[in-house]
Motif scaffolding. Structure first.
Motif, PDB file in Angstrom:
ATOM      1  N   ARG A 256       0.835  -1.208   0.000  1.00  0.00           N
ATOM      2  CA  ARG A 256       0.000   0.000   0.000  1.00  0.00           C
ATOM      3  C   ARG A 256       0.868   1.256   0.000  1.00  0.00           C
ATOM      4  O   ARG A 256       0.582   2.222  -0.713  1.00  0.00           O
ATOM      5  CB  ARG A 256      -0.927  -0.012   1.210  1.00  0.00           C
ATOM      6  CG  ARG A 256      -1.938   1.130   1.227  1.00  0.00           C
ATOM      7  CD  ARG A 256      -3.065   0.831   2.194  1.00  0.00           C
ATOM      8  NE  ARG A 256      -4.031   1.935   2.261  1.00  0.00           N
ATOM      9  CZ  ARG A 256      -5.251   1.817   2.756  1.00  0.00           C
ATOM     10  NH1 ARG A 256      -5.663   0.651   3.210  1.00  0.00           N
ATOM     11  NH2 ARG A 256      -6.068   2.853   2.799  1.00  0.00           N
TER      12      ARG A 256
ATOM     13  N   THR B 250      -7.614   5.484  -5.193  1.00  0.00           N
ATOM     14  CA  THR B 250      -8.825   6.053  -5.780  1.00  0.00           C
ATOM     15  C   THR B 250      -9.595   6.854  -4.750  1.00  0.00           C
ATOM     16  O   THR B 250     -10.073   7.957  -5.017  1.00  0.00           O
ATOM     17  CB  THR B 250      -9.725   4.933  -6.344  1.00  0.00           C
ATOM     18  OG1 THR B 250      -8.992   4.175  -7.310  1.00  0.00           O
ATOM     19  CG2 THR B 250     -10.975   5.516  -6.985  1.00  0.00           C
ATOM     20  N   VAL B 251      -9.702   6.308  -3.537  1.00  0.00           N
ATOM     21  CA  VAL B 251     -10.403   7.015  -2.452  1.00  0.00           C
ATOM     22  C   VAL B 251      -9.670   8.294  -2.097  1.00  0.00           C
ATOM     23  O   VAL B 251     -10.264   9.347  -1.880  1.00  0.00           O
ATOM     24  CB  VAL B 251     -10.521   6.110  -1.213  1.00  0.00           C
ATOM     25  CG1 VAL B 251     -11.064   6.904  -0.030  1.00  0.00           C
ATOM     26  CG2 VAL B 251     -11.452   4.934  -1.519  1.00  0.00           C
TER      27      VAL B 251
ATOM     28  N   THR C 182      -5.184  -5.069  -4.729  1.00  0.00           N
ATOM     29  CA  THR C 182      -6.481  -4.467  -5.016  1.00  0.00           C
ATOM     30  C   THR C 182      -6.813  -3.382  -3.999  1.00  0.00           C
ATOM     31  O   THR C 182      -7.276  -2.285  -4.346  1.00  0.00           O
ATOM     32  CB  THR C 182      -7.585  -5.535  -5.015  1.00  0.00           C
ATOM     33  OG1 THR C 182      -7.280  -6.535  -5.993  1.00  0.00           O
ATOM     34  CG2 THR C 182      -8.945  -4.926  -5.319  1.00  0.00           C
ATOM     35  N   ALA C 183      -6.559  -3.683  -2.723  1.00  0.00           N
ATOM     36  CA  ALA C 183      -6.836  -2.709  -1.666  1.00  0.00           C
ATOM     37  C   ALA C 183      -5.931  -1.487  -1.790  1.00  0.00           C
ATOM     38  O   ALA C 183      -6.362  -0.355  -1.561  1.00  0.00           O
ATOM     39  CB  ALA C 183      -6.646  -3.366  -0.298  1.00  0.00           C
TER      40      ALA C 183
ATOM     41  N   ALA D 168      -7.235   0.591  -4.622  1.00  0.00           N
ATOM     42  CA  ALA D 168      -8.516   1.177  -4.231  1.00  0.00           C
ATOM     43  C   ALA D 168      -8.300   2.350  -3.283  1.00  0.00           C
ATOM     44  O   ALA D 168      -9.010   3.361  -3.346  1.00  0.00           O
ATOM     45  CB  ALA D 168      -9.398   0.127  -3.571  1.00  0.00           C
TER      46      ALA D 168
END
Length: 289
Positions: free
Chosen positions: A96, A281-282, A274-275, A278
């Motif tokens: 991340r 994007t947030v 994926t997290a 994502a």
């Protein structure tokens, strides 16, 4: 006419390790720079300004915090960002965080009007021939980094080069004695492949770099000697903080293999990627919630 400015960011691969010239390192980025503009000696004649800011051992955080600010001050037309392997060799590895850093670097290059070059990379465990239980966790990490690079390269319309394919990894004539960095032939091939992608977009007006090396490829005995001497030290320096965790990961790998549940580890890594994407994007849409 304003010279074209090419700035290269990254680690030892972009710093040119494995391609010795005049008691220093040259590398794929310097070879590519000569083919960006028409005519001989584009860099020497000032038609292309080339700045290699890559530093051996750099991680994504180093590129973001140290290399990127210098690069932006140079007002580049072209920026290459090839990094991530060193992140996988640290106990602090966090996909991340890697994704967030790369996203910030890529976005900054785009905001300043620079065309972006990126590449996915082979995992160091496979290159060094580590035992499966040790190699697989590193491979899983590198696949995660590559998945992030793929996704972000598409998001920012980067010129993206695949350097993790089996054909590239298996051809030992492309690699230096350390088996981790390209040799002269490998650096020339990387430069030529990037040049072809840039030329297809109308971003390279010069001729492609020659793929024929001036020095012979390292022999198998030279590679084995490096692994038995300097290679051991290289692994020790890069993996000192990782080794305890890597042994734990290897033990976990063996347990899952015995139970026939190794697929869970791959699935968990996929979910982490994926997290991570994502979350970007947030972050770009704070009012979405």
């Amino acid at each position: 006419m304003k010279p074209l400015c090419f700035v290269a960011l990254g680690d030892s691969l972009t710093a040119g390790i494995g391609d010795p010239v005049d008691e220093g390192w040259r590398g794929w980025a310097a070879l590519l720079a000569e083919g960006l503009a028409a005519g001989e000696g584009a860099v020497r004649e000032g038609v292309v300004r080339f700045h290699n800011l890559a530093v051996s051992g750099s991680q994504t955080g180093d590129v973001l915090d140290r290399q990127l600010p210098v690069a932006l001050e140079l007002r580049p037309d072209l920026v290459s960002v090839v990094v991530g392997v060193n992140d996988t060799l640290r106990c602090t590895f966090d996909i991340r965080a890697v994704a967030a850093r790369l996203d910030e670097v890529y976005a900054a290059a785009g905001r300043h009007g620079a065309h972006l070059l990126t590449a996915c990379l082979p995992d160091p465990g496979a290159m060094l021939g580590l035992p499966g239980a040790l190699a697989r966790p590193l491979a899983r990490r590198q696949r995660a980094v590559n998945a992030v690079v793929h996704a972000l390269s598409e998001r920012y319309a980067a010129v993206h080069l695949h350097l993790a394919d089996d054909e590239w990894v298996a051809d030992r004539t492309l690699w230096s004695a350390d088996r981790l960095h390209p040799g002269e032939r490998g650096h020339r091939l990387v430069a030529a492949r990037f040049h072809a992608l840039l030329a297809a977009r109308g971003l390279a007006a010069g001729g492609p770099p020659s793929c024929e090396p001036q020095l012979p490829s390292p022999t198998r005995s030279a590679s084995l000697l490096w692994l038995a001497t300097a290679g051991t030290g290289w692994v020790a320096r890069r993996c000192t903080d990782l080794l305890p965790q890597l042994l734990t990961l290897a033990a976990d790998e063996v347990r899952h293999q015995v139970r026939g549940s190794s697929a869970r580890l791959d699935l968990s890594a996929t979910h982490a990627v994926t997290a991570a994407l994502a979350a970007l994007t947030v972050a770009e849409q704070p009012d979405a919630a």
